[in-house]
Design an enzyme around this catalytic site. Sequence first.
Site, mmCIF file in Angstrom:
data_model
loop_
_atom_site.group_PDB
_atom_site.id
_atom_site.type_symbol
_atom_site.label_atom_id
_atom_site.label_comp_id
_atom_site.label_asym_id
_atom_site.label_seq_id
_atom_site.Cartn_x
_atom_site.Cartn_y
_atom_site.Cartn_z
ATOM 1 C CB THR A 39 -11.539 5.164 6.127
ATOM 2 O OG1 THR A 39 -10.470 4.962 6.186
ATOM 3 C CG2 THR A 39 -12.157 4.137 5.095
ATOM 4 C CG ASP B 212 -1.779 1.056 1.657
ATOM 5 O OD1 ASP B 212 -2.032 1.679 0.136
ATOM 6 O OD2 ASP B 212 -2.078 1.591 2.499
HETATM 7 O O1 LIG Z 1 -5.353 1.974 1.411
HETATM 8 C C1 LIG Z 1 -5.600 1.550 2.744
HETATM 9 O O2 LIG Z 1 -5.205 0.642 2.903
HETATM 10 C C2 LIG Z 1 -6.282 2.717 3.654
HETATM 11 C C3 LIG Z 1 -7.172 3.513 2.931
HETATM 12 C C4 LIG Z 1 -8.122 4.165 3.618
HETATM 13 O O3 LIG Z 1 -9.162 4.945 2.846
HETATM 14 N N1 LIG Z 1 -8.466 4.134 4.999
HETATM 15 C C5 LIG Z 1 -7.228 3.257 5.508
HETATM 16 O O4 LIG Z 1 -7.246 3.228 6.851
HETATM 17 N N2 LIG Z 1 -6.337 2.591 4.893
HETATM 18 C C6 LIG Z 1 -5.215 2.130 5.455
HETATM 19 O O5 LIG Z 1 -6.027 0.965 6.199
HETATM 20 C C7 LIG Z 1 -5.114 0.768 7.682
HETATM 21 C C8 LIG Z 1 -6.366 1.021 8.665
HETATM 22 O O6 LIG Z 1 -5.482 0.960 9.908
HETATM 23 P P1 LIG Z 1 -6.235 0.951 11.301
HETATM 24 O O7 LIG Z 1 -7.094 1.990 11.363
HETATM 25 O O8 LIG Z 1 -5.275 0.696 12.275
HETATM 26 O O9 LIG Z 1 -7.259 -0.406 11.161
HETATM 27 C C9 LIG Z 1 -3.969 1.745 7.720
HETATM 28 O O10 LIG Z 1 -2.801 0.838 7.199
HETATM 29 C C10 LIG Z 1 -4.365 2.649 6.367
HETATM 30 O O11 LIG Z 1 -3.310 3.133 5.745
#
Ligand SMILES: O=C(O)c1cc(=O)[nH]c(=O)n1[C@@H]1O[C@H](COP(=O)(O)O)[C@@H](O)[C@H]1O
Length: 235
Positions: free
Chosen positions: A119, A66
């Site tokens: 998000t 990512d």
């Molecule tokens: O592309 C992603 O994975 C991503 C996109 C997005 O819109 N929001 C998002 O949270 N992510 C990734 O998803 C993971 C969420 O992590 P947590 O919030 O700790 O569960 C992180 O590694 C973010 O970089």
Amino acid sequence: MYRKDIPLEERLILALDVPSVDEARSWVRSLDGIVRFYKVGLQLFLAGHFSFVDELVESGKKVFLDLKLFDIPNTVAKAMEQINLHGVTFTTVHAESAILKAAVEAAPKVGILAVTVLTSMDQEDLKAIGAGASLEDIVIARASLAARAGCFGVVASGKEAHAIRRTLGDSLVIVTPGVRPASSSDRGDQKRVVTPEEAVKNGADYIVVGRPVLRARDPLGMVEKIMEELKQSLD
Ligand SMILES: O=C(O)c1cc(=O)[nH]c(=O)n1[C@@H]1O[C@H](COP(=O)(O)O)[C@@H](O)[C@H]1O
């Protein structure tokens, strides 16, 4: 409706948002046989480079690299040519038509996921950058660009997954971060969150989870709970 042809053990993608390769290895070891799909993001990639990505792939894990590429099409294409050499399953590119097309063309072996709206953003954040349309309309517009560019899927919040399915059917896989189990009160920086069950019910194929597992008092128990919730939510 989510895709039916994805094994349960691959539907949870653990975000290895940790500072070192040693720590990442220890997570992967402790989840052996339970989690098969791992996300390597900017933090870990800058620590472990492609050698850690290769190590994961060689050990039979699936890797979502990512890096959320966003640059002129030629630059993104050249970066994608590098990613294409490493056996990764998914990688992320921000959703703009020419950039997505360049990425898809340059990396035929990688599933390109277009990032719709992060998000961590809400309608107010979009307004602040001058975007007048509704958040859902922007997500749909970007998902439509992804479909037209030949992307494998999109990264989208579970809040908009249903609208993506309604508009585009199941032509794209939907990968949903911003997932918080009902028991977890800590959203961190996430603004558009859903539970694993809501994600699946709304049409997500994969969920991405980081901190709810990485910071859990009982990480293994949390993973098992999420897996069970996914299992119950799938028909
Ligand atoms: O592309 C992603 O994975 C991503 C996109 C997005 O819109 N929001 C998002 O949270 N992510 C990734 O998803 C993971 C969420 O992590 P947590 O919030 O700790 O569960 C992180 O590694 C973010 O970089």
